[in-house]
Scaffold this motif. Structure first.
Motif, PDB file in Angstrom:
ATOM      1  N   TRP A 386       0.717  -1.194  -0.039  1.00  0.00           N
ATOM      2  CA  TRP A 386      -0.030  -0.052  -0.006  1.00  0.00           C
ATOM      3  C   TRP A 386       0.894   1.124   0.007  1.00  0.00           C
ATOM      4  O   TRP A 386       1.171   2.105   0.977  1.00  0.00           O
ATOM      5  CB  TRP A 386      -0.813   0.099   1.290  1.00  0.00           C
ATOM      6  CG  TRP A 386      -2.116  -1.000   1.110  1.00  0.00           C
ATOM      7  CD1 TRP A 386      -2.035  -2.048   0.503  1.00  0.00           C
ATOM      8  CD2 TRP A 386      -3.027  -1.000   2.039  1.00  0.00           C
ATOM      9  NE1 TRP A 386      -2.934  -3.052   0.850  1.00  0.00           N
ATOM     10  CE2 TRP A 386      -3.788  -2.367   1.828  1.00  0.00           C
ATOM     11  CE3 TRP A 386      -3.718  -0.357   3.036  1.00  0.00           C
ATOM     12  CZ2 TRP A 386      -5.025  -2.790   2.357  1.00  0.00           C
ATOM     13  CZ3 TRP A 386      -4.871  -0.639   3.674  1.00  0.00           C
ATOM     14  CH2 TRP A 386      -5.591  -1.899   3.425  1.00  0.00           C
ATOM     15  N   PHE A 391       0.252  -1.021  -8.523  1.00  0.00           N
ATOM     16  CA  PHE A 391      -0.959  -1.182  -8.634  1.00  0.00           C
ATOM     17  C   PHE A 391      -1.038  -2.550  -9.399  1.00  0.00           C
ATOM     18  O   PHE A 391      -0.426  -3.138 -10.424  1.00  0.00           O
ATOM     19  CB  PHE A 391      -1.517  -0.202  -9.564  1.00  0.00           C
ATOM     20  CG  PHE A 391      -0.988   0.355 -10.947  1.00  0.00           C
ATOM     21  CD1 PHE A 391      -1.320  -0.071 -12.385  1.00  0.00           C
ATOM     22  CD2 PHE A 391       0.128   0.877 -10.925  1.00  0.00           C
ATOM     23  CE1 PHE A 391      -0.575  -0.049 -13.571  1.00  0.00           C
ATOM     24  CE2 PHE A 391       0.716   1.384 -12.351  1.00  0.00           C
ATOM     25  CZ  PHE A 391       0.207   0.960 -13.313  1.00  0.00           C
ATOM     26  N   THR A 426      -4.600   1.413  -7.107  1.00  0.00           N
ATOM     27  CA  THR A 426      -3.508   1.293  -6.154  1.00  0.00           C
ATOM     28  C   THR A 426      -4.167   1.656  -4.788  1.00  0.00           C
ATOM     29  O   THR A 426      -5.514   1.963  -4.647  1.00  0.00           O
ATOM     30  CB  THR A 426      -2.444   2.682  -6.594  1.00  0.00           C
ATOM     31  OG1 THR A 426      -3.380   3.662  -6.444  1.00  0.00           O
ATOM     32  CG2 THR A 426      -2.081   2.442  -7.900  1.00  0.00           C
ATOM     33  N   ASP A 428      -3.098   3.600  -1.119  1.00  0.00           N
ATOM     34  CA  ASP A 428      -1.841   4.422  -0.559  1.00  0.00           C
ATOM     35  C   ASP A 428      -1.692   4.260   0.841  1.00  0.00           C
ATOM     36  O   ASP A 428      -2.521   3.340   1.331  1.00  0.00           O
ATOM     37  CB  ASP A 428      -2.234   5.783  -0.847  1.00  0.00           C
ATOM     38  CG  ASP A 428      -3.255   6.356  -0.351  1.00  0.00           C
ATOM     39  OD1 ASP A 428      -3.829   5.995   0.960  1.00  0.00           O
ATOM     40  OD2 ASP A 428      -3.793   7.449  -0.705  1.00  0.00           O
TER      41      ASP A 428
END
Length: 583
Positions: A386, A391, A426, A428
């Protein structure tokens, strides 16, 4: 070796989580709260949750009198209105399954869905009378078609139909909701199905009630008895994102817009009813925004809206918040998830960051709500970090996520207990999800990925562009390169060169689109999503200027400028990571 001791069981009531308990709670504890509907007949209908439950019980009695058994499916072809709301509880309350059918699908698809679900009766709004006449011969197992009207408004049709109000009038409403198994089926929704036949998601009473709780949380839609909520998202699409269940759970005033979803109609209804919260897809909010700009009006009560179904362009998000004082809550989910998965709301620490950083987070799809877990995986199936950079394929799990499709019990779509969504994303370090593409829409250029959604958002940020789509076109050197298909705002002027230049400095150079084509309108699915399959078919033979240049440089290589064939039903994309394209 001692035998394991039995677990100490708690001593709490075993009360099942049932959809009927939601309307029963609203009737008993928020009985005077209103449900307001713009009717097909043209007027405004207004009544209370107490009256809604009473009529829902009459509907349950009527269906039982018609011979409907628990577990059988009763379908609806209807807009957002009070009679459709009654079906949500009158059908499920005695154990039957409420099957909401999307009337915007092709008639052949609707017929296939009704037959696949083996619907016993179909409740329909009178605007769909001609559709029902076309469907009835194709659906021989449907026992009856029920028009959602009174005798005075019964449409003239070839198909013999029953009248909803007449059926209810002979029932006394003295009916106790039965105690069902909370894991029994409550609602059935089918995916919109871009290719092949749609697939059914069969929800349970338990999953629906848990989803309603989750939708009500402060970091979700944050509903309360002090809100007036107008769902623009249709009740025939994923249960209107669970709003018909969440609203009575909280005693929220519910405003149902009927069939008129143009900007002026929505604005006038919102203002007249003091709407504080709404929910819908980006195309609806674009229409509302256009009307408000042209009319020079603003909201007096609306303070927040949930936008989902497809990515909300950041420019639209900023316009609603900066110019109209409306908080936009970016959300993501899918039919297979009932549908809520993530919502973009900041925690205390994130709200202390600079405004630009806050907005960068809010433009993503947000964090999961309790009950949902997610991860992204690479080609090898291993979970990716993360870090907001890596991705991969998005997988989810939770108590309102399906484990198989309806009538496909022999196979499961799950991978190690996780549902593969078909999205590329993705995550974060803040736990915010960012959908970069559908796996079938991602552009694979020289082995690297280019996000079509990010390029679409940049295009729409141009002041002359109303809507844009990004698709892949074939390239003899890079395999695929991005093509922007754009719709100009009325009266606006912008050239191909000007729009291409608008991307400079906003993405890395190898992401820059190779070409722009302007069209009058973009194709959408029945649920408002861009139909990129149709765009790929339309521009299958489009020749990119860069493709011609590359072909001239490589005369020995055969030049096939057709868009690459894609398996629209495929799951994860082939994630090849190479350094073929760089600045």
């Amino acid at each position: 070796m001692t035998a394991p001791t039995a677990p100490l069981l708690g001593q709490m009531m075993d009360v099942p989580l049932l959809v009927s308990s939601l309307i029963a709670h609203a009737a008993r504890h928020h009985g005077s709260a209103q449900i307001v509907s713009r009717r097909i007949e043209g007027d405004i209908h207004r009544y209370t949750y107490r009256e809604c439950e009473a009529r829902s019980k009459q509907l349950a009695q009527a269906l039982i009198a018609l011979g409907v058994e628990p577990g059988e499916r009763v379908a609806t072809l209807a807009w957002n209105g009070y009679r459709h709301m009654e079906a949500y509880f009158g059908v499920t309350g005695f154990g039957a399954v409420c099957h909401t059918v999307n009337p915007r699908l092709f008639p052949e698809q609707i017929a296939w869905i009704v037959n696949h679900a083996d619907d016993r009766y179909v409740l329909f709004d009178t605007t769909f009378a001609a559709l029902v006449d076309a469907l009835a011969p194709q659906c021989p197992r449907v026992r009856g078609w029920i028009a959602l009207c009174d005798e005075a408004h019964r449409p003239a049709m070839r198909t013999p139909v029953l009248c909803y109000e007449t059926l209810l009038a002979v029932q006394d409403g003295v009916f106790d909701w039965p105690l069902l198994d909370e894991r029994s089926a409550s609602n059935l929704c089918y995916t919109s199905g871009t290719t092949g036949n749609p697939k059914g998601a069969l929800y349970t009473h338990r999953s629906s009630v848990l989803h309603a709780y989750a939708a009500s949380l402060p970091d979700s839609i944050a509903l309360s008895a002090r809100d007036a909520l107008l769902p623009v998202v249709p009740m025939f699409h994923v249960n209107a994102w669970g709003i018909p269940h969440a609203a009575p759970l909280n005693g929220t005033k519910l405003v149902l817009p009927g069939k008129d979803l143009d900007g002026q109609s929505l604005y006038e209804l919102m203002e007249a009813e003091g709407v504080t919260c709404s929910a819908g897809v980006p195309t609806v909010w674009l229409g509302l925004l256009t009307y408000m700009r042209e009319a020079g009006v603003k909201f007096s009560t609306l303070n927040r809206t949930v936008i989902g179904g497809s990515a909300c362009p950041p420019a639209m998000l900023r316009t609603y918040e900066d110019d109209y004082g409306v908080q936009v809550i970016h959300a993501w989910g899918m039919t297979e998830m009932s549908p809520l998965g993530t919502l973009a709301k900041l925690n205390w620490e994130q709200a202390q960051r600079p405004l630009a950083e806050q907005r960068a987070l809010l433009e993503k799809q947000g964090r999961v709500i309790f009950g949902v877990d997610m991860k992204i995986v690479g080609d090898d199936g291993r979970e990716l970090p993360w870090d907001g950079v890596a991705f991969g394929d998005l997988h989810v799990r939770g108590p309102w996520v399906i484990d198989r499709y309806y009538r496909q019990e022999a196979g499961t779509p799950l991978i190690d207990g996780w549902f593969p969504t078909g999205d590329v994303a993705t995550i974060d370090p803040d736990g915010f999800l960012h959908i970069t593409d559908r796996s079938k829409d991602v552009i694979k250029s020289g082995g690297e990925w280019i996000s079509s959604i990010d390029l679409e958002n940049i295009a729409v940020a141009h002041p002359a562009i109303a809507e844009a789509a990004c698709i892949a076109c074939a390239h003899p050197r890079w395999t695929e390169r991005p093509l922007i298909v754009a719709v100009k705002k009325p009266g606006a002027q912008v050239s191909r060169e000007e729009l291409l230049a608008f991307f400079d400095g906003k993405v890395v150079k190898w992401w820059l689109p190779d070409d722009v084509v302007f069209v009058d309108e973009l194709p959408h699915t029945a649920t408002g999503k861009l139909q990129k399959l149709k765009l790929r078919e339309r521009f299958r033979d489009h020749v990119l200027p860069t493709a011609l240049a590359a072909a001239e440089q490589c005369p020995m290589e055969p030049l096939d400028l057709r868009t690459n064939d894609r398996d629209e039903g495929a799951g994860a994309a082939d994630h090849v990571k190479s350094a073929a394209l760089r600045d």
